[in-house]
Design a protein around this motif. Structure first.
Motif, PDB file in Angstrom:
ATOM      1  N   ALA A   2      -3.736   0.221  -6.069  1.00  0.00           N
ATOM      2  CA  ALA A   2      -2.879   1.062  -5.238  1.00  0.00           C
ATOM      3  C   ALA A   2      -2.472   0.336  -3.965  1.00  0.00           C
ATOM      4  O   ALA A   2      -1.321   0.419  -3.545  1.00  0.00           O
ATOM      5  CB  ALA A   2      -3.589   2.365  -4.909  1.00  0.00           C
ATOM      6  N   ARG A   3      -3.398  -0.396  -3.370  1.00  0.00           N
ATOM      7  CA  ARG A   3      -3.081  -1.116  -2.137  1.00  0.00           C
ATOM      8  C   ARG A   3      -1.989  -2.150  -2.384  1.00  0.00           C
ATOM      9  O   ARG A   3      -1.068  -2.291  -1.576  1.00  0.00           O
ATOM     10  CB  ARG A   3      -4.331  -1.794  -1.580  1.00  0.00           C
ATOM     11  CG  ARG A   3      -4.079  -2.456  -0.236  1.00  0.00           C
ATOM     12  CD  ARG A   3      -5.320  -3.029   0.394  1.00  0.00           C
ATOM     13  NE  ARG A   3      -6.331  -1.985   0.495  1.00  0.00           N
ATOM     14  CZ  ARG A   3      -7.626  -2.195   0.304  1.00  0.00           C
ATOM     15  NH1 ARG A   3      -8.079  -3.384   0.025  1.00  0.00           N
ATOM     16  NH2 ARG A   3      -8.490  -1.213   0.412  1.00  0.00           N
ATOM     17  N   LEU A   4      -2.070  -2.877  -3.489  1.00  0.00           N
ATOM     18  CA  LEU A   4      -1.033  -3.862  -3.802  1.00  0.00           C
ATOM     19  C   LEU A   4       0.306  -3.171  -4.036  1.00  0.00           C
ATOM     20  O   LEU A   4       1.343  -3.657  -3.571  1.00  0.00           O
ATOM     21  CB  LEU A   4      -1.422  -4.686  -5.029  1.00  0.00           C
ATOM     22  CG  LEU A   4      -2.480  -5.754  -4.799  1.00  0.00           C
ATOM     23  CD1 LEU A   4      -2.930  -6.357  -6.118  1.00  0.00           C
ATOM     24  CD2 LEU A   4      -1.955  -6.836  -3.875  1.00  0.00           C
ATOM     25  N   LEU A   5       0.288  -2.068  -4.749  1.00  0.00           N
ATOM     26  CA  LEU A   5       1.538  -1.336  -4.982  1.00  0.00           C
ATOM     27  C   LEU A   5       2.146  -0.860  -3.671  1.00  0.00           C
ATOM     28  O   LEU A   5       3.354  -0.965  -3.458  1.00  0.00           O
ATOM     29  CB  LEU A   5       1.297  -0.152  -5.912  1.00  0.00           C
ATOM     30  CG  LEU A   5       1.110  -0.498  -7.385  1.00  0.00           C
ATOM     31  CD1 LEU A   5       0.618   0.730  -8.146  1.00  0.00           C
ATOM     32  CD2 LEU A   5       2.390  -1.026  -7.992  1.00  0.00           C
ATOM     33  N   LEU A   6       1.296  -0.333  -2.793  1.00  0.00           N
ATOM     34  CA  LEU A   6       1.802   0.158  -1.515  1.00  0.00           C
ATOM     35  C   LEU A   6       2.296  -0.972  -0.614  1.00  0.00           C
ATOM     36  O   LEU A   6       3.337  -0.860   0.023  1.00  0.00           O
ATOM     37  CB  LEU A   6       0.725   0.955  -0.785  1.00  0.00           C
ATOM     38  CG  LEU A   6       0.429   2.334  -1.363  1.00  0.00           C
ATOM     39  CD1 LEU A   6      -0.808   2.928  -0.695  1.00  0.00           C
ATOM     40  CD2 LEU A   6       1.617   3.256  -1.201  1.00  0.00           C
ATOM     41  N   GLY A   9       4.878  -3.334  -3.294  1.00  0.00           N
ATOM     42  CA  GLY A   9       5.848  -2.649  -4.121  1.00  0.00           C
ATOM     43  C   GLY A   9       5.709  -2.897  -5.605  1.00  0.00           C
ATOM     44  O   GLY A   9       6.408  -2.294  -6.405  1.00  0.00           O
ATOM     45  N   SER A  10       4.807  -3.812  -5.967  1.00  0.00           N
ATOM     46  CA  SER A  10       4.589  -4.097  -7.385  1.00  0.00           C
ATOM     47  C   SER A  10       3.232  -4.766  -7.561  1.00  0.00           C
ATOM     48  O   SER A  10       2.601  -5.178  -6.588  1.00  0.00           O
ATOM     49  CB  SER A  10       5.685  -5.000  -7.939  1.00  0.00           C
ATOM     50  OG  SER A  10       5.619  -6.270  -7.334  1.00  0.00           O
ATOM     51  N   ILE A  11       2.816  -4.876  -8.815  1.00  0.00           N
ATOM     52  CA  ILE A  11       1.563  -5.538  -9.142  1.00  0.00           C
ATOM     53  C   ILE A  11       1.772  -6.306 -10.440  1.00  0.00           C
ATOM     54  O   ILE A  11       2.460  -5.834 -11.348  1.00  0.00           O
ATOM     55  CB  ILE A  11       0.407  -4.520  -9.256  1.00  0.00           C
ATOM     56  CG1 ILE A  11      -0.935  -5.227  -9.349  1.00  0.00           C
ATOM     57  CG2 ILE A  11       0.612  -3.543 -10.387  1.00  0.00           C
ATOM     58  CD1 ILE A  11      -2.134  -4.328  -9.124  1.00  0.00           C
ATOM     59  N   SER A  46       6.640   1.249 -11.913  1.00  0.00           N
ATOM     60  CA  SER A  46       7.693   2.264 -11.884  1.00  0.00           C
ATOM     61  C   SER A  46       7.295   3.507 -11.101  1.00  0.00           C
ATOM     62  O   SER A  46       8.122   4.399 -10.902  1.00  0.00           O
ATOM     63  CB  SER A  46       8.089   2.649 -13.311  1.00  0.00           C
ATOM     64  OG  SER A  46       7.063   3.410 -13.926  1.00  0.00           O
ATOM     65  N   LEU A  47       6.041   3.573 -10.663  1.00  0.00           N
ATOM     66  CA  LEU A  47       5.591   4.724  -9.889  1.00  0.00           C
ATOM     67  C   LEU A  47       6.317   4.773  -8.544  1.00  0.00           C
ATOM     68  O   LEU A  47       6.514   3.740  -7.905  1.00  0.00           O
ATOM     69  CB  LEU A  47       4.074   4.651  -9.637  1.00  0.00           C
ATOM     70  CG  LEU A  47       3.183   4.809 -10.852  1.00  0.00           C
ATOM     71  CD1 LEU A  47       1.736   4.504 -10.481  1.00  0.00           C
ATOM     72  CD2 LEU A  47       3.297   6.217 -11.409  1.00  0.00           C
ATOM     73  N   PRO A  48       6.694   5.946  -8.107  1.00  0.00           N
ATOM     74  CA  PRO A  48       7.319   6.053  -6.788  1.00  0.00           C
ATOM     75  C   PRO A  48       6.281   5.774  -5.697  1.00  0.00           C
ATOM     76  O   PRO A  48       5.133   6.213  -5.803  1.00  0.00           O
ATOM     77  CB  PRO A  48       7.808   7.501  -6.721  1.00  0.00           C
ATOM     78  CG  PRO A  48       7.014   8.230  -7.747  1.00  0.00           C
ATOM     79  CD  PRO A  48       6.592   7.227  -8.777  1.00  0.00           C
ATOM     80  N   VAL A  49       6.690   5.021  -4.713  1.00  0.00           N
ATOM     81  CA  VAL A  49       5.779   4.653  -3.629  1.00  0.00           C
ATOM     82  C   VAL A  49       6.331   5.213  -2.325  1.00  0.00           C
ATOM     83  O   VAL A  49       7.460   4.918  -1.949  1.00  0.00           O
ATOM     84  CB  VAL A  49       5.628   3.113  -3.527  1.00  0.00           C
ATOM     85  CG1 VAL A  49       4.718   2.743  -2.369  1.00  0.00           C
ATOM     86  CG2 VAL A  49       5.083   2.550  -4.827  1.00  0.00           C
ATOM     87  N   SER A  50       5.545   6.037  -1.663  1.00  0.00           N
ATOM     88  CA  SER A  50       5.927   6.588  -0.364  1.00  0.00           C
ATOM     89  C   SER A  50       5.549   5.603   0.724  1.00  0.00           C
ATOM     90  O   SER A  50       4.532   4.944   0.646  1.00  0.00           O
ATOM     91  CB  SER A  50       5.208   7.889  -0.085  1.00  0.00           C
ATOM     92  OG  SER A  50       5.388   8.796  -1.145  1.00  0.00           O
ATOM     93  N   THR A  51       6.362   5.524   1.754  1.00  0.00           N
ATOM     94  CA  THR A  51       6.018   4.661   2.891  1.00  0.00           C
ATOM     95  C   THR A  51       5.812   5.469   4.128  1.00  0.00           C
ATOM     96  O   THR A  51       6.175   6.592   4.236  1.00  0.00           O
ATOM     97  CB  THR A  51       7.138   3.619   3.133  1.00  0.00           C
ATOM     98  OG1 THR A  51       8.372   4.299   3.305  1.00  0.00           O
ATOM     99  CG2 THR A  51       7.197   2.654   1.984  1.00  0.00           C
TER     100      THR A  51
END
Length: 51
Positions: A2-6, A9-11, A46-51
């Motif tokens: 999750a941290r990498l995605l946040l 933006g990708s993993i 492809s999961l939406p990521v909130s900032t």
């Protein structure tokens, strides 16, 4: 993961494998196969990521 995605933006599959290896002493890609790993990373990315 999750941290990498946040943060990025990708993993990648290599990043997932490195994380999985820490917890389970084997890369996830060896357990589920390359095709399933590619699908898994695509779904994660492809999961939406909130900032």
């Amino acid at each position: 993961m999750a941290r990498l995605l946040l943060n990025h933006g990708s993993i990648s599959s290599d990043e997932v494998d490195a994380i999985w290896l820490e917890g389970f002493q084997e890369p996830l890609s060896e357990f589920i196969g390359a095709e399933a790993m590619n699908r898994f990373c695509a779904e994660l990315n492809s999961l939406p990521v909130s900032t």
